[in-house]
Design a protein around this motif. Structure first.
Motif, PDB file in Angstrom:
ATOM      1  N   TYR A  47      11.903   1.559  14.932  1.00  0.00           N
ATOM      2  CA  TYR A  47      11.031   2.588  14.381  1.00  0.00           C
ATOM      3  C   TYR A  47      11.599   3.076  13.054  1.00  0.00           C
ATOM      4  O   TYR A  47      12.810   3.029  12.823  1.00  0.00           O
ATOM      5  CB  TYR A  47      10.925   3.780  15.338  1.00  0.00           C
ATOM      6  CG  TYR A  47      10.389   3.424  16.691  1.00  0.00           C
ATOM      7  CD1 TYR A  47       9.116   2.893  16.837  1.00  0.00           C
ATOM      8  CD2 TYR A  47      11.154   3.622  17.835  1.00  0.00           C
ATOM      9  CE1 TYR A  47       8.623   2.560  18.086  1.00  0.00           C
ATOM     10  CE2 TYR A  47      10.668   3.296  19.087  1.00  0.00           C
ATOM     11  CZ  TYR A  47       9.401   2.766  19.205  1.00  0.00           C
ATOM     12  OH  TYR A  47       8.914   2.436  20.436  1.00  0.00           O
ATOM     13  N   ASP A  48      10.696   3.552  12.179  1.00  0.00           N
ATOM     14  CA  ASP A  48      11.156   4.163  10.927  1.00  0.00           C
ATOM     15  C   ASP A  48      12.131   5.281  11.244  1.00  0.00           C
ATOM     16  O   ASP A  48      11.985   5.988  12.248  1.00  0.00           O
ATOM     17  CB  ASP A  48       9.974   4.739  10.142  1.00  0.00           C
ATOM     18  CG  ASP A  48       9.105   3.660   9.520  1.00  0.00           C
ATOM     19  OD1 ASP A  48       9.604   2.554   9.268  1.00  0.00           O
ATOM     20  OD2 ASP A  48       7.915   3.947   9.282  1.00  0.00           O
ATOM     21  N   GLY A  88       0.633   6.081  13.931  1.00  0.00           N
ATOM     22  CA  GLY A  88       0.775   6.657  12.601  1.00  0.00           C
ATOM     23  C   GLY A  88       1.920   6.087  11.785  1.00  0.00           C
ATOM     24  O   GLY A  88       2.051   6.401  10.603  1.00  0.00           O
ATOM     25  N   GLN A  89       2.751   5.261  12.388  1.00  0.00           N
ATOM     26  CA  GLN A  89       3.898   4.704  11.659  1.00  0.00           C
ATOM     27  C   GLN A  89       3.470   3.695  10.602  1.00  0.00           C
ATOM     28  O   GLN A  89       4.022   3.668   9.520  1.00  0.00           O
ATOM     29  CB  GLN A  89       4.866   4.036  12.641  1.00  0.00           C
ATOM     30  CG  GLN A  89       6.060   3.389  11.963  1.00  0.00           C
ATOM     31  CD  GLN A  89       7.028   2.787  12.956  1.00  0.00           C
ATOM     32  OE1 GLN A  89       6.937   2.994  14.152  1.00  0.00           O
ATOM     33  NE2 GLN A  89       7.964   2.021  12.454  1.00  0.00           N
ATOM     34  N   HIS A  90       2.506   2.848  10.947  1.00  0.00           N
ATOM     35  CA  HIS A  90       2.045   1.817  10.021  1.00  0.00           C
ATOM     36  C   HIS A  90       0.598   2.089   9.642  1.00  0.00           C
ATOM     37  O   HIS A  90      -0.254   2.257  10.506  1.00  0.00           O
ATOM     38  CB  HIS A  90       2.143   0.425  10.664  1.00  0.00           C
ATOM     39  CG  HIS A  90       3.531   0.036  11.046  1.00  0.00           C
ATOM     40  ND1 HIS A  90       4.510  -0.208  10.112  1.00  0.00           N
ATOM     41  CD2 HIS A  90       4.114  -0.147  12.250  1.00  0.00           C
ATOM     42  CE1 HIS A  90       5.634  -0.540  10.731  1.00  0.00           C
ATOM     43  NE2 HIS A  90       5.418  -0.500  12.033  1.00  0.00           N
ATOM     44  N   GLU A 100      -3.237   1.130  22.068  1.00  0.00           N
ATOM     45  CA  GLU A 100      -2.236   2.128  22.455  1.00  0.00           C
ATOM     46  C   GLU A 100      -1.719   1.858  23.857  1.00  0.00           C
ATOM     47  O   GLU A 100      -2.447   1.350  24.708  1.00  0.00           O
ATOM     48  CB  GLU A 100      -2.841   3.530  22.426  1.00  0.00           C
ATOM     49  CG  GLU A 100      -3.295   3.965  21.069  1.00  0.00           C
ATOM     50  CD  GLU A 100      -3.908   5.351  21.086  1.00  0.00           C
ATOM     51  OE1 GLU A 100      -4.051   5.954  22.188  1.00  0.00           O
ATOM     52  OE2 GLU A 100      -4.248   5.850  20.011  1.00  0.00           O
ATOM     53  N   TRP A 101      -0.462   2.222  24.085  1.00  0.00           N
ATOM     54  CA  TRP A 101       0.105   2.170  25.431  1.00  0.00           C
ATOM     55  C   TRP A 101       1.275   3.134  25.481  1.00  0.00           C
ATOM     56  O   TRP A 101       1.653   3.732  24.480  1.00  0.00           O
ATOM     57  CB  TRP A 101       0.538   0.760  25.819  1.00  0.00           C
ATOM     58  CG  TRP A 101       1.827   0.315  25.223  1.00  0.00           C
ATOM     59  CD1 TRP A 101       3.070   0.484  25.756  1.00  0.00           C
ATOM     60  CD2 TRP A 101       2.028  -0.333  23.980  1.00  0.00           C
ATOM     61  NE1 TRP A 101       4.028  -0.033  24.924  1.00  0.00           N
ATOM     62  CE2 TRP A 101       3.406  -0.547  23.821  1.00  0.00           C
ATOM     63  CE3 TRP A 101       1.176  -0.761  22.974  1.00  0.00           C
ATOM     64  CZ2 TRP A 101       3.944  -1.162  22.694  1.00  0.00           C
ATOM     65  CZ3 TRP A 101       1.714  -1.379  21.868  1.00  0.00           C
ATOM     66  CH2 TRP A 101       3.073  -1.569  21.746  1.00  0.00           C
ATOM     67  N   VAL A 120       1.919   1.868  19.735  1.00  0.00           N
ATOM     68  CA  VAL A 120       0.730   1.127  19.344  1.00  0.00           C
ATOM     69  C   VAL A 120       1.124  -0.305  19.013  1.00  0.00           C
ATOM     70  O   VAL A 120       2.182  -0.550  18.434  1.00  0.00           O
ATOM     71  CB  VAL A 120       0.052   1.777  18.111  1.00  0.00           C
ATOM     72  CG1 VAL A 120      -1.152   0.964  17.647  1.00  0.00           C
ATOM     73  CG2 VAL A 120      -0.346   3.205  18.401  1.00  0.00           C
ATOM     74  N   GLY A 121       0.262  -1.222  19.369  1.00  0.00           N
ATOM     75  CA  GLY A 121       0.371  -2.603  18.900  1.00  0.00           C
ATOM     76  C   GLY A 121      -0.837  -2.867  18.027  1.00  0.00           C
ATOM     77  O   GLY A 121      -1.973  -2.685  18.461  1.00  0.00           O
TER      78      GLY A 121
END
Length: 139
Positions: A47-48, A88-90, A100-101, A120-121
């Motif tokens: 993750y960022d 919201g990361q990408h 989502e999961w 999220v994928g």
């Protein structure tokens, strides 16, 4: 139990699991369509730094680099790319499907606020299956 492992072995027969630097794994030598045909690529970078608790001795921009690679190669019809991250990361284009999961399960119960975020994928446009088709054995 033996039947389960036989089914698992059959299902994963053509799966290639690779580790190491992600750029080596997504090189043309590995993913070239004449060698593999249609290829699924699951990208699950760290993750960022601003989106998670401190977990690594050294932070980097690997998440942004992986996202850039995914976007650059999304038009390849023989690559089905999934990019994982926090909601919201990408910032992905509209033709990528977000799935989502992870709401309220596993590590998310440990209490840290960052652990409670939705995972999220993002699936590239070449991904043709829908989430309801994702059973390990086709169920």
């Amino acid at each position: 139990m033996t039947a389960y492992f036989a089914a698992l072995s059959s299902r994963l027969e053509r799966v290639r699991v690779a580790c190491g630097d992600w750029r080596r794994v997504v090189s043309d030598a590995v993913l070239r369509p004449t060698r593999r045909g249609v290829t699924g690529v699951l990208l699950d970078p760290p993750y960022d730094a601003g989106a998670r608790n401190q977990a690594y001795a050294t932070d980097s921009d690997v998440s942004a680099e992986v996202r850039a690679w995914a976007l650059e190669h999304a038009a390849e019809p023989w690559l089905q790319i999934a990019l994982c991250g926090y909601e919201g990361q990408h910032d992905m284009p509209g033709d990528w499907q977000a799935v989502e999961w992870g709401k309220g399960a596993g590590y998310q119960q440990q209490g840290a606020e960052n652990n409670r975020r939705v995972e999220v994928g993002w699936l590239s446009p070449a991904c043709t299956t829908q989430p309801e088709q994702w059973g390990l054995f086709g169920e």
